[in-house]
Design an enzyme around this catalytic site. Structure first.
Site, short mmCIF file in Angstrom:
data_model
loop_
_atom_site.label_atom_id
_atom_site.label_comp_id
_atom_site.label_asym_id
_atom_site.label_seq_id
_atom_site.Cartn_x
_atom_site.Cartn_y
_atom_site.Cartn_z
N LYS A 26 44.78 23.94 25.89
CA LYS A 26 45.93 23.50 25.08
C LYS A 26 45.51 23.37 23.61
O LYS A 26 46.21 23.86 22.71
CB LYS A 26 46.42 22.16 25.62
N ARG A 96 47.56 13.83 24.94
CA ARG A 96 47.60 14.67 26.15
C ARG A 96 46.22 15.23 26.49
O ARG A 96 45.42 15.48 25.59
CB ARG A 96 48.51 15.89 25.92
N GLY A 105 49.70 18.93 35.99
CA GLY A 105 50.07 17.65 36.59
C GLY A 105 48.90 16.82 37.07
O GLY A 105 49.09 15.74 37.64
N MET A 107 46.24 15.58 35.25
CA MET A 107 45.69 14.56 34.36
C MET A 107 46.80 13.91 33.55
O MET A 107 47.95 14.29 33.63
CB MET A 107 44.62 15.17 33.48
N ARG A 352 50.66 29.61 26.23
CA ARG A 352 49.55 30.05 27.08
C ARG A 352 49.96 31.37 27.74
O ARG A 352 51.16 31.68 27.78
CB ARG A 352 49.21 29.00 28.13
N HIS A 468 38.51 41.98 66.05
CA HIS A 468 39.08 43.28 66.37
C HIS A 468 40.51 43.40 65.86
O HIS A 468 40.88 44.36 65.19
CB HIS A 468 39.03 43.48 67.89
N SER A 773 24.95 53.17 55.01
CA SER A 773 26.25 52.56 54.79
C SER A 773 26.14 51.11 55.26
O SER A 773 25.77 50.86 56.41
CB SER A 773 27.32 53.31 55.57
N CYS A 840 30.85 49.93 54.22
CA CYS A 840 32.03 50.20 55.03
C CYS A 840 32.49 48.96 55.81
O CYS A 840 33.44 49.02 56.57
CB CYS A 840 31.81 51.37 55.98
N TYR A 860 29.58 54.43 46.74
CA TYR A 860 31.00 54.32 47.10
C TYR A 860 31.26 53.03 47.88
O TYR A 860 30.34 52.42 48.43
CB TYR A 860 31.47 55.53 47.91
C1 PEP Z 1 30.31 46.50 60.11
O1 PEP Z 1 29.64 45.94 60.97
O2 PEP Z 1 30.43 46.08 58.96
C2 PEP Z 1 31.06 47.72 60.45
C3 PEP Z 1 31.69 48.39 59.50
O3 PEP Z 1 31.12 48.07 61.77
P1 PEP Z 1 32.09 47.38 62.83
O4 PEP Z 1 33.03 46.49 62.08
O5 PEP Z 1 32.77 48.46 63.54
O6 PEP Z 1 31.12 46.63 63.67
#
Ligand code: PEP
Ligand code: MG
Length: 883
Positions: A26, A96, A105, A107, A352, A468, A773, A840, A860
């Site tokens: 502020k 203030r 809100g 303070m 702001r 899952h 990966s 991944c 990636y």
């Molecule tokens: C992992 O374990 O991060 C992965 C990508 O494989 P899964 O989730 O299929 O075990």
């Protein structure tokens, strides 16, 4: 000597160019407005380091602050021509809080400070409004008693109610000058009674009391809780802003209002706001009176009668509009503003950067870049990648009523309504008839794929963010609420219970996968619309991005969605999902039930053409791009039947007895399948499985005109030897296929890094694998020793207690799991400088984790299809931030 007081207003701006860290948000913006010549009531800021010092010195002010505050007051006096404590024309101030980041809100604030028994008379005379003066005094005493003296505000409210009752009044506005004066006398007596001392009449005592109270409110319980929830460090402290009061409640030429320089809902370039004539700021916020529109266009659109500010105060409005433009040019962002008009004179009280919807954020960023106000890179940095979720999935209509039955984890975003069903076959049957269904399960297993696919949404009682259900739902773009622990499901009886409520098959349910709420009945949804701004920003983001973005997908349909969202390949194809197809599960079970290798090969031969067709489909969609195919990972018992009826079906198909099947299922049963006979352990013990999969991959690749770049990935490797063995199977199979087809294609063999040992021994493993990966789902599970599927029971408490900042299955535990990733990347590159590195696990779609991947220099990230745009934007921001 350290400077603690910074003056602003009346042509002064001591804090010009200084930070929010020092002046608070502020204070910095008040100074900023003063520095560009906007009409800001004069004042001064006591900086945040003083708050820290105040606590260090046992909640006392150092003596040198006196002179600085005195010069601050002298500054306000000089600009306003009024004197603090002067009985004839008193200066009144507001006190203030103002931390570095807004803590709405949390303070304290004191207004009208400087009133006492003498100055109230002077105020009545100079304002020519005794009612206003006495009303201001009673507001001040009430606020001061509450905030500074800590007295019970109920007693004061009660006294006001009694005063109105005695007069037969309904509203505060009916109180006359004498009534307020009488109430002030009561209030002063109340203070003396409750506090044991008379109300401070010395205006300097009042000021120091209020400054101390604002500093004190930094350590209030509610402020501490707010900081914990919002990860704000406790040692930041707050600044205090002391500023001349201006009044919007001095008659019909006075007003107060709040405004945005652009529409915060749509992003449209139009002033947007509300004002109230003859009112104080709190009146707008409290909603006691309905505010009027700022602009005539907005009033006409809403078909409202009361005049807009543009109509009722055209001159001040024109001045305000100019201020809006100056503010945008100065701050180069959409601003959220508070203003007051005192007897025809405009004053700016606050500015702001304004909060906005995802849609508005996108439009404002793209428009501002087009207007030349910001650069394209800045536009890319302005949009919160996670907010794109709002744009990619249907959301619940915020105006619709919600009857929330239970809350679980927000496992996959979006909203959906449908009738509850308790098993996947019913889900599929009902969906085939055109009904919308919500699949309700205690937990899902790969066997539920068809039901999940048929359902509009998925609700489970168990499982965390990488269970899952969560992983599969995100991949399919289905909303999912998982881990709704208070839901008890009796699938056989087709009923779920939460407390005294019941959900039966056929009951309509609505899921909000973005909040985790489960509601009874159908709640209206709003479909997403991807504007041209979205595409524009994405193109700009791609221009700044270093890391590639791939998708986790198995089916051609999901791969197509991913490609349309800009995926540059497949980072993870989980082949087990292909094994569950209704048409081939029998062959899979035959393979598992086979007594020996010969039997397994017979069953695998039946699977080969199917699996090859899967890859042909996937490769066609991803023509020319890399596709990482992971060989079978989950333990075999997951493929065995569970229900009695299924055992009978399988018995018929395989020619075995139900008893034999059950014995085999019991043999396959594992107590901890996550750490059991899965991943490459399957390939080591039954190499013919991986051999079949490799054959399907290479045959598919050879048969296509546009050759993809298959990257064959071995899961759950812990040692170099495991990968060596599996690579030998893959290479041998490749050579055989190439010889048969008379054609060679390029391919890579690599591994997932998802066990701590693999991360540590990455140097050796890289001698064999051409790419890594990071499977951070399993790596998180195995590093933390926390099961992916059971974590929901306690992880919430862990996050509340600050043990983990966020759910480590959602946002990478950078300190721990991240260190393993860094070690593996370093050691892998030391052995093989051109090793390809990706991620991944689900973290590949999380912006904070993506920023970490950029730092490690991964090539990636791979995310579920609907998170690909989020990952593209986050990867661009990470690259821009790292420079
Ligand atoms: C992992 O374990 O991060 C992965 C990508 O494989 P899964 O989730 O299929 O075990
Ligand atoms: Mg894994």
């Amino acid at each position: 000597m350290t400077q603690y007081v910074y003056r602003f207003g009346g042509g002064v701006s001591d804090g010009k160019g200084l930070s929010k860290e020092l002046l608070g948000g502020k204070g910095a913006n008040l100074d900023g407005m003063a520095s560009i010549g906007l009409p800001v009531p004069p004042g001064f800021t006591i900086s945040t380091p003083m708050c820290t010092r105040y606590y260090e010195e046992g909640e006392k002010f150092p003596p040198e602050l006196n002179a600085e505050v005195a010069s601050g007051i002298a500054h306000i006096e000089g600009v306003t021509g009024k004197k603090f404590g002067d009985a004839s024309d008193p200066l009144l101030v507001s006190v203030r809080s103002g931390a570095r980041v807004s803590m709405p809100g949390m303070m304290d604030t004191v207004l009208n400070l400087g009133l006492n028994d003498a100055t109230v008379v002077g105020l009545a005379t100079v304002s020519g409004d005794a009612r206003f003066a006495w009303d201001s005094y009673r507001r001040f005493v009430q606020m001061y008693a509450d905030v500074v003296l800590g007295l019970d505000h109920g007693a004061f409210e009660e006294a006001l109610e009694i005063a109105k009752e005695d007069k037969g009044y309904y509203l505060d506005t009916e109180m006359e000058s004498e009534d307020w004066q009488a109430l002030v006398a009561k209030y002063l007596a109340l203070v003396e009674e409750l506090w044991g001392k008379p109300f401070p009449q010395d205006v300097h005592d009042q000021l120091w009391g209020a400054v101390g109270a604002v500093f004190g409110s930094w350590q209030s319980e509610r402020a501490k809780v707010y900081r914990r929830i919002n990860s704000i460090p406790h040692d930041w402290g707050t600044a205090v802003n002391v500023q001349a009061m201006v009044f919007g409640n001095m008659g019909d030429t006075s007003a107060t209002g709040v405004a945005f320089t652009r529409d915060p809902a749509t992003g449209e370039r139009a002033y947007y706001g509300e004002y109230l004539i003859n009112a104080q700021g709190e009146d707008v916020v409290a909603g006691i009176r309905t505010p009027q529109y700022l602009t005539t266009a907005a009033r006409e659109r809403a078909k409202a009668k009361p005049l807009s500010m543009q109509e009722s105060m055209p001159v001040v409005y024109a001045e305000l509009a100019k201020v809006f433009d100056l503010l945008e040019a100065h701050y180069r962002d959409m601003q959220d503003i508070e203003f007051t008009v005192e007897r025809g004179k405009l004053w700016m009280l606050q500015t702001r950067s304004g909060k906005r919807t995802a849609k508005a954020a996108l439009k404002i960023a793209v428009d501002m870049a087009a207007e030349g106000l910001i650069t394209k890179d800045e536009a890319v940095m302005r949009v919160d990648p996670s907010a794109l979720d709002q744009l990619l999935h249907p959301t619940l209509d915020p105006k619709a009523k919600r009857d929330v039955i239970v809350k679980g984890l927000p496992a996959s975003p979006g909203a959906a309504s449908g009738i509850a069903v308790f098993d996947s076959d019913t889900a599929e049957k009902r969906a085939d008839k055109g009904q919308s269904v919500i699949l309700v399960r205690t937990e899902t297993s790969p066997e539920d794929i068809h039901g999940m696919h048929a359902a509009k949404g998925i609700l489970t009682a168990r499982g965390g963010m990488t269970s899952h259900a969560a992983v599969v739902a995100r991949g399919m773009g289905r909303p999912c609420v998982s881990g709704a622990g208070s839901l008890s499901i009796d699938a056989a009886a087709k009923v779920a219970r939460v407390g005294s409520r019941e959900i039966r098959e056929g009951d309509m349910l609505t899921l909000d996968g973005s909040t985790g709420e489960v509601m009874a009945g159908e709640v209206a949804t709003i479909q997403p619309e991807l504007s041209g701004d979205f595409g524009t920003l994405m193109v700009w983001a791609d221009g700044s991005r270093r890391m590639k973005v791939r998708a986790n997908a198995e089916t051609p349909a999901d791969a197509k969605v991913a490609r349309d969202f800009g995926a540059e390949g497949i980072g993870l194809c989980r082949t087990e999902h292909m094994f569950f197809d209704a048409g081939r599960i029998t062959a899979v079970r035959e393979m598992i039930l086979a007594e020996d290798e010969k039997g397994r090969r017979v069953a695998l031969a039946k699977l080969l053409p199917e699996q090859r067709a899967d890859f042909v489909g996937l490769f066609e969609v991803m023509a020319g791009l890399p596709v990482t195919i992971r060989l079978l990972d989950p333990p075999l018992h997951e493929f065995m039947p569970h229900a009695e009826a299924d055992f009978e079906d399988v018995a018929k198909a395989t020619g075995l007895t139900v008893d034999m099947l059950k014995r085999r299922a019991a043999e396959l049963h594992e107590f901890n399948p996550m750490l059991g006979h899965r991943g490459c352990r399957l390939g080591v013990t039954y190499p013919e499985i991986y051999e079949m999969q490799a054959r399907a991959i290479f045959e598919a690749a050879c048969d296509l005109a546009v050759s993809p770049i298959p990257e064959v990935m071995v899961p759950l490797v812990a040692t170099k030897r495991e990968l060596e063995l599996m690579k030998a199977v893959i290479d041998r199979t490749a050579e055989a296929v190439f010889a048969e087809r008379g054609k060679r294609i390029d391919y890579l063999v690599g591994t997932m890094i998802e066990l701590p040992r693999a991360a540590l021994k990455a140097g050796e493993i890289a001698e064999v694998g051409a790419f890594f990966s990071f499977g951070t789902n399993d790596l998180t599970q195995t590093t933390l020793g926390v099961s992916r599927d059971d974590a929901a029971r306690f992880l919430g408490v862990y996050v509340d207690q600050g043990i983990y900042e966020r759910d480590p299955f959602v946002s990478l535990d950078i300190d721990g799991v991240g260190e393993l990733v860094q070690i593996a990347a370093d050691r892998g590159r030391a052995t093989r400088p051109d090793i390809k590195l990706g991620i991944c696990g689900e973290h590949g779609g999380d912006p904070a984790s993506i920023a970490f991947c950029e730092k490690v220099g991964l090539d990636y990230v791979s995310a579920s299809p609907y998170r690909v745009p989020i990952a593209r934007l986050a990867a661009a921001q990470a690259a821009l931030a790292t420079g």
